[in-house]
Motif scaffolding. Structure first.
Motif: not given
Length: 745
Positions: A655-656, A677-680, A700-701, A721-722
């Motif tokens: 989780a990043q 702010a980005i979540v991967d 993600l969001f 997403a992949r």
């Protein structure tokens, strides 16, 4: 929608060669799957253009004599970029950050530039990745040192430069990912070792050694994204061969925000194809020869019918490393590249319901270069000295051919422009790595560079048939680049580093001669540009704590004289150009970096980093309104946090979190862009044999935030997403080096 591809030169022969390479990889891949037991193991061979490990006394150690091991702890990894010598990471006197192979494998990112940008100190010019961004907007920037489309940092692949010879930007998709062993980032002035392009630092991609292995990735995702990559390598006694290919296609996304979007705005589709072959020959126990050939093809659409760009690139390298008993090691590297970049530009109505082609650019370019580096044996004089010296040279040439389509034709309207130029550059350096004791080490480096711009020429054709030809006078300049660094370890858990340096960057042919357009904003070239020059210093502390906890803090202060900046003109030029490249006075870039690596348990890894940058214009002759302004495209705050759980019998998950602060599009700080702010996420699980399934998500969001505001706002990537399958088979692990016939020193 997709528009017509920009005209380009015939490419039948290169495409046929690429097809042959891909077919060969496919055949080898299928054979290896059918016959996994016939391959035999070998231990790690020397890296291709790479480095040589040394024992504690500094003597060379054969890479073949050391079996491959699991990923080493961060503090014991060997790195080469900061000193051009192999050194344990914690002993290097300059700040160096490493993205090792296991982190590359677990990263949710799809493109190489997005991977590098997970380090807060590293960025590209704009927030859009190479999947959708024009290559001319992909310049590398380190520590917020005046971002631009032209890189102020050098990118190396196994010791040889990959920055574009004409524009200085980076074709990130041309750098295959499966074959990477690690990425080393040195975010500090590097001209003392590497010359002009290393003004702000160096990012080096280092290939995996050639051993028997099959790697393959295949994935599909939303936005019509499809990816395939394969690598096969093996060694037969003294000869090793590696073949690698990657293909990526995407429908992209609607890059213009909905409230500004018109009927002309569509998705940003792109296609990328790259292939490379690498050969190593251990001619004797002391002589290693390597060669590499790479091909790259890319087409991109900026979201409208007439915003299309394409790149065709062929790159060839060769190197030799000779070790001698008494006189040290000699490394020779040679490279050559030819490429073709084509781009359409558009004129768009205010409501974005209508567009016409405003210009077409065709930019063929090529370069050739080489380097020779000598590393001496250890000398004992009040401690241990390792001397190194080197010389390198490069020739770059390019032509920008433009067809212009003015909104209104008049007898004096310019409808065609051709500019060209050649740049010759070279330098020599000497370095002394002086180890006083295990606690204290100094590195002193001095380099002299010379560059010459010649053959500068511009031809403009008007509607009335009149032409104007301009010959630009040749210009020659030089630069002395010193660097002094020190590393002190008073306690085993405490390391102190400090350095002071001078660096520079000569303007590229692109900045000197090629005008460009982003959105509705036109920027003129400037053949009178001078080099940028930098004075800087850094100092930092690194600590080792319990449970594998590593903490780092580094402060830096840079003063950039005469930075090449896109300056807003008080009065537009006759063709509507509103900006021009100029050497803009002085800028001060100061800040601090924080970093933590923590492994609280065998399965868990926590990585955190934060960079604060204060980039301010301090002097702007003729542009007083710019003094005190923040440099454009340069956020003050960037940070990242990643947590990884790795239990092979269960799953691997990362989780990043990436955080980027507000920034400005322009030099006047009139067009701001908010932070984000980005979540991967990344998750993989072993299925059977050497095959694993994985899923990756970026943003993600679905956080919506701006990437640019050049006349029209553009968006950074939305939710992506992949899912896919991954094969990792080191099929030589079952046999010894002797059984494979690998030479062991």
């Amino acid at each position: 929608m997709t528009g017509p591809a920009a005209p380009s030169r015939p490419l039948a022969a290169p495409l046929r060669r690429r097809a042959h390479v891909l077919r060969g990889i496919g055949v080898c891949f299928r054979l290896a799957l059918l016959l996994p037991g016939i391959a035999a193991a070998q231990v790690e061979a020397p890296s291709s253009e790479g480095t040589q490990d040394r024992d504690e006394a500094g003597a060379p150690v054969s890479a073949e004599s050391t079996p491959a091991e699991p990923e080493a702890p961060a503090e014991t990894r060997t790195v080469v970029t900061a000193t051009r010598l192999p050194r344990p990471l914690r002993d290097v006197p300059a700040t160096t950050v490493v993205i090792p192979r296991d982190e590359i494998e677990r990263s949710p990112t799809l493109t190489q530039d997005a991977l590098v940008r997970t380090l807060p100190s590293a960025a590209t010019f704009r927030r859009t990745p190479s999947l959708v961004a024009d290559p001319t907007a992909q310049g590398l920037n380190l520590r917020g040192l005046a971002p631009s489309g032209v890189a102020r940092g050098l990118v190396l692949l196994d010791g040889l430069p990959v920055n574009d010879p004409y524009g200085g930007w980076v074709f990130w998709r041309a750098l295959p990912r499966l074959g990477l062993d690690r990425i080393e980032v040195v975010p500090t002035g590097g001209s003392a070792l590497y010359g002009s392009a290393a003004l702000g630092g160096v990012v080096q991609l280092i290939s995996q050694p050639i051993v028997g292995v099959i790697d393959a990735d295949v994935s599909v995702g939303n936005q019509g994204t499809g990816f395939f990559g394969a690598r096969i390598a093996d060694r037969w006694k003294r000869v090793g061969i590696s073949l690698e290919a990657e293909g990526l296609t995407s429908d992209g996304y609607r890059i213009v925000p909905a409230d500004q979007r018109g009927s002309i705005d569509a998705n940003t589709p792109s296609k990328h194809l790259t292939g490379q072959a690498r050969v190593e020959v251990q001619a004797t126990d002391d002589l290693l020869l390597t060669a590499r050939a790479s091909l790259f093809r890319e087409t991109q659409n900026g979201g409208t019918r007439y915003t299309v760009a394409s790149v065709d690139l062929a790159w060839f390298t060769g190197s030799a490393r000779l070790r001698t008993q008494d006189t040290g090691t000699f490394e020779l590297g040679l490279y050559g590249r030819t490429q073709h970049f084509a781009q359409n530009r558009a004129r768009v109505s205010a409501d974005r319901d209508y567009e016409i082609r405003s210009a077409f650019q065709d930019v063929p370019a090529n370069d050739q270069g080489g380097s020779l580096v000598w590393t001496g044996p250890n000398l004992t004089l009040g401690g241990t000295h390792v001397l190194a010296a080197g010389v390198d040279a490069r020739r770059a040439a390019g032509t920008a051919q433009e067809l212009l389509f003015p909104a209104t034709y008049t007898p004096t309207s310019i409808y065609a422009r051709t500019t060209r130029g050649t740049q010759l550059s070279g330098g020599l350096f000497v370095q002394d790595l002086y180890t006083v004791s295990s606690a204290l080490e100094f590195a002193g480096t001095l380099r002299w560079d010379v560059w010459r711009n010649r053959d500068g020429y511009q031809l403009e054709s008007r509607s009335d048939g009149y032409t104007t030809a301009t010959d630009f006078a040749p210009r020659t300049a030089g630069q002395l680049s010193p660097r002094l660094a020190a590393r002190l370890r008073p306690l085993d858990w405490l390391t102190l580093r400090a350095s002071v340096y001078r660096a520079f960057r000569a303007p590229t042919l692109n900045e000197l001669y090629r005008p460009f357009q982003v959105g509705t904003v036109l920027t003129a070239a400037n053949p009178d540009l001078d080099a940028e020059r930098l004075w800087g210093t850094e100092a930092g502390v690194e600590t080792l704590g319990p449970g594998g906890l590593i903490g780092r803090i580094t402060g830096f202060w840079n003063v950039l004289d005469a930075p090449v900046t896109n300056v807003t003109l008080a009065t537009p030029l006759p063709d509507g150009t509103t900006r021009q490249r100029q050497n803009l006075g002085q800028a001060r870039v100061r800040g601090v970096e924080l970093g933590t690596d923590w492994r609280p348990a065998r399965q868990w890894t926590v990585l955190a980093a934060y960079t604060f940058v204060d980039p301010v214009v301090t002097d702007a002759p003729g542009q007083p309104d710019l003094v005190g302004r923040q440099l454009p495209q340069d956020p003050r705050h960037r940070g990242s946090l990643s947590v990884t759980f790795d239990e092979p019998s269960l799953l691997t998950a990362t989780a990043q979190l990436r955080v980027v602060g507000p920034q400005y599009e322009d030099d006047l700080n009139a067009r701001g862009m908010g932070g984000a702010a980005i979540v991967d996420l990344f998750v993989s699980r072993h299925l059977f044999w050497k095959v694993a399934a994985f899923a990756a998500v970026e943003n993600l969001f679905d956080r919506s935030y701006l990437a640019g505001r050049a006349g029209v706002d553009t968006l950074a990537p939305p939710f992506q997403a992949r899912v896919g399958l991954r094969l990792r088979d080191g099929f030589n692990e079952r046999f010894s080096a002797a059984e494979r016939g690998v030479p062991v020193h």
